[in-house]
Scaffold this active site. Structure first.
Site, PDB file in Angstrom:
ATOM      1  N   CYS A  64       0.832  -1.210   0.000  1.00 30.92           N
ATOM      2  CA  CYS A  64       0.000   0.000   0.000  1.00 30.92           C
ATOM      3  C   CYS A  64       0.867   1.262   0.000  1.00 30.92           C
ATOM      4  CB  CYS A  64      -0.924  -0.019   1.211  1.00 30.92           C
ATOM      5  SG  CYS A  64      -1.681   1.576   1.609  1.00 30.92           S
ATOM      6  N   GLY A  65       0.726   2.089  -1.025  1.00 31.71           N
ATOM      7  CA  GLY A  65       1.525   3.304  -1.138  1.00 31.71           C
ATOM      8  C   GLY A  65       1.299   4.277  -0.003  1.00 31.71           C
ATOM      9  N   HIS A  66       0.045   4.451   0.411  1.00 31.61           N
ATOM     10  CA  HIS A  66      -0.253   5.389   1.493  1.00 31.61           C
ATOM     11  C   HIS A  66       0.297   4.887   2.833  1.00 31.61           C
ATOM     12  CE1 HIS A  66      -2.563   8.395  -0.632  1.00 31.61           C
ATOM     13  NE2 HIS A  66      -3.180   7.442  -1.270  1.00 31.61           N
ATOM     14  N   CYS A  67       0.335   3.565   2.994  1.00 35.62           N
ATOM     15  CA  CYS A  67       0.936   2.997   4.208  1.00 35.62           C
ATOM     16  C   CYS A  67       2.414   3.333   4.266  1.00 35.62           C
ATOM     17  CB  CYS A  67       0.738   1.480   4.239  1.00 35.62           C
ATOM     18  SG  CYS A  67      -0.987   0.941   4.244  1.00 35.62           S
TER      19      CYS A  67
END
Length: 510
Positions: A64-67
């Site tokens: 997950c990029g936002h993670c």
């Protein structure tokens, strides 16, 4: 209408604007010191939560990029609290491995952040920076405002965030102080302090009860001396953000999750030789509407803003450009008549909006040359009404979004439906990309939305049935009389499937 994309258009635009693109810059994540972040599993989760008074837990997925983008700030917040001797712990769960925990805590997307405090579970509602995380946790676990007993305390508070709010009172137990504390309890994202200490009052140079907002931008400080709960809230709302806010991952939530729902957006290239001149004109107009409208600058050179431009129907060749968006009730966009970016032009544009003199700016694509050459006809804003208002035909329209997972699931069934009725002169099956084409009289609240426009009628009927060839066929053939009501059990399954499809598509986009 199905609940798959369950929020109204207001939430849709916020999601688009706050999750801008597929490309998330995460280069610092691998270097983050996560030694103070507890890694939890199903075997350790309950003990950690039970044996610690306050635990903030993020549920993440490795891809997950936002993670990944959150990792450095989250780790830094954990380190800051640990070094300060705080009893607050920060933890992380890999939800792709610990699926039982993810299911137990209803994790629908990544990252999901929950706060476990004294046996109660809360949703985390703060920002994504180190300061935001620490300030939110301190607000939830300590006094609404830190008591400033010395000038040292004051100086420490000043360094606690880009914006700090101080209540300076002769009597810290008086009515004005009580109003201040009530506001402090309910506002997240910035630290609050309260004082009646003579040395601190002198350092602040206040002679009467005063709310002092200190910030690391613009004029640096704002004072309020006419104090009640309402005036304090308005004062903070007007001054907590820069006159012109630069849009990025850190400011997005403050912009679109705040109380001010009218935003003027400047799309411009920071590399342009004209940028500073344009920004000054923009800022000049912003000062006039401060507290009533947010003025936001969006860098068109930043690839992370690509989808924001797309949402407004803009290309990099169109900038500089200005748009106004309102998130009140229903989301609407407005375009100035003049492309000139001058302070007086912008002031008149915003005034015309508040005076109710503007019509929403509706996106439309050009009519494809072959729009009617396939079994499922292609509608755009320019030909929509001409087609659906043809009283000689019953027209079924599905409103879709290119990124919508359950739109993609419906597509093969809908193509079969088009094939079935392609030779029927009384029935037309059509679709429209509702993200690129907007209609003043039809508001699409979720995707896909399916509407029937019966012949010889001005009625518009929403389809409420199962998305099957049989169900859609009956709906069309009955002229909308069999709109389909899903049995309760099936409806729940459909909603869950829609949510899963949307989550998967969001994950792909990130």
């Amino acid at each position: 209408m199905f609940p798959g994309f369950t929020q109204a258009a207001i939430l849709a635009v916020i999601i688009v604007l706050t999750q801008t693109t597929k490309h998330i810059r995460c280069e610092d994540a691998s270097n983050a010191d996560e030694s103070h972040v507890l890694a939890l599993t199903k075997d350790t989760f309950d003990d950690i939560v039970k044996n610690n008074k306050h635990v903030l837990v993020k549920f993440v997925a490795p891809w997950c990029g936002h993670c990944k983008a959150l990792t450095p700030a989250y780790a830094a917040a954990a380190k800051q609290l640990a070094e300060a001797g705080s009893e607050i712990k920060l933890a992380s769960v890999d939800a792709t491995i610990e699926q039982d925990l993810a299911q137990k805590f209803e994790v629908k997307g990544y990252p999901t952040i929950k706060f476990f405090s004294d046996g109660t579970t809360f949703e985390y509602t703060g920002g994504r920076t180190q300061d935001d995380i620490v300030a939110w946790l301190k607000k939830k676990t300590g006094p609404a405002a830190e008591e400033l007993k010395s000038v040292d305390d004051l100086n420490k508070l000043k360094q606690a965030g880009d914006v700090v709010v101080i209540g300076a009172f002769k009597d810290a137990d008086g009515d004005t102080a009580a109003s201040f504390l009530q506001v402090a309890k309910t506002l997240d994202g910035m630290p609050f302090g309260i004082t009646s200490n003579a040395d601190v009052l002198k350092e602040l140079d206040v002679k009467q009860d005063t709310i002092v907002l200190i910030k690391k931008f613009d004029e640096g400080r704002n004072d309020l001396t006419t104090i009640d709960e309402g005036s304090i809230r308005q004062f903070i709302q007007e001054n907590q953000l820069p006159t012109v806010v630069d849009f990025n991952a850190e400011t997005a939530q403050k912009i679109f999750g705040g109380d001010i729902k009218v935003h003027v957006l400047l799309f411009a290239s920071k590399k342009s030789s004209e940028y500073e001149k344009i920004r000054e004109e923009f800022k000049s107009a912003a000062k006039i509407y401060r507290g009533k409208t947010l003025f936001v600058s969006i860098d068109s050179d930043d690839e992370e803003n690509e989808r924001v431009l797309e949402f407004f129907g803009l290309k990099t060749s169109d900038v500089p450009a200005v748009r106004l968006i309102t998130l009140k009730d229903e989301m609407s966009k407005f375009k100035p008549e003049s492309s000139e970016i001058k302070s007086e032009v912008l002031v008149d544009f915003v005034k015309a909006f508040f005076d109710g003199k503007l019509k929403p700016h509706l996106l439309t694509q050009d009519i494809p040359e072959d729009w009617d050459k396939t079994p499922v006809k292609i509608l755009v804003g320019k030909n929509f009404h001409e087609v659906v208002q043809d009283k000689k035909k019953t027209v079924l329209v599905t409103f879709i979004a290119p990124w919508c997972g359950h739109c993609k699931q419906l597509a093969p069934i809908y193509e079969q439906l088009g094939e079935k009725f392609k030779d029927n002169a009384d029935i037309l099956i059509a679709k429209m990309d509702a993200t690129a084409n907007e209609l003043e009289d039809i508001k699409v609240q979720s995707f896909p939305t399916i509407k029937l426009f019966p012949k010889d009628s001005d009625e518009v009927i929403d389809y409420q049935g199962e998305r099957t060839l049989e169900g859609l066929s009956k709906f069309v053939e009955s002229n909308g009389k069999e709109a389909g009501n899903i049995p309760e059990e099936t409806a729940e399954q459909t909603e869950e499937a829609d949510e899963n499809a949307e989550t998967e598509t969001a994950h792909e986009d990130l």
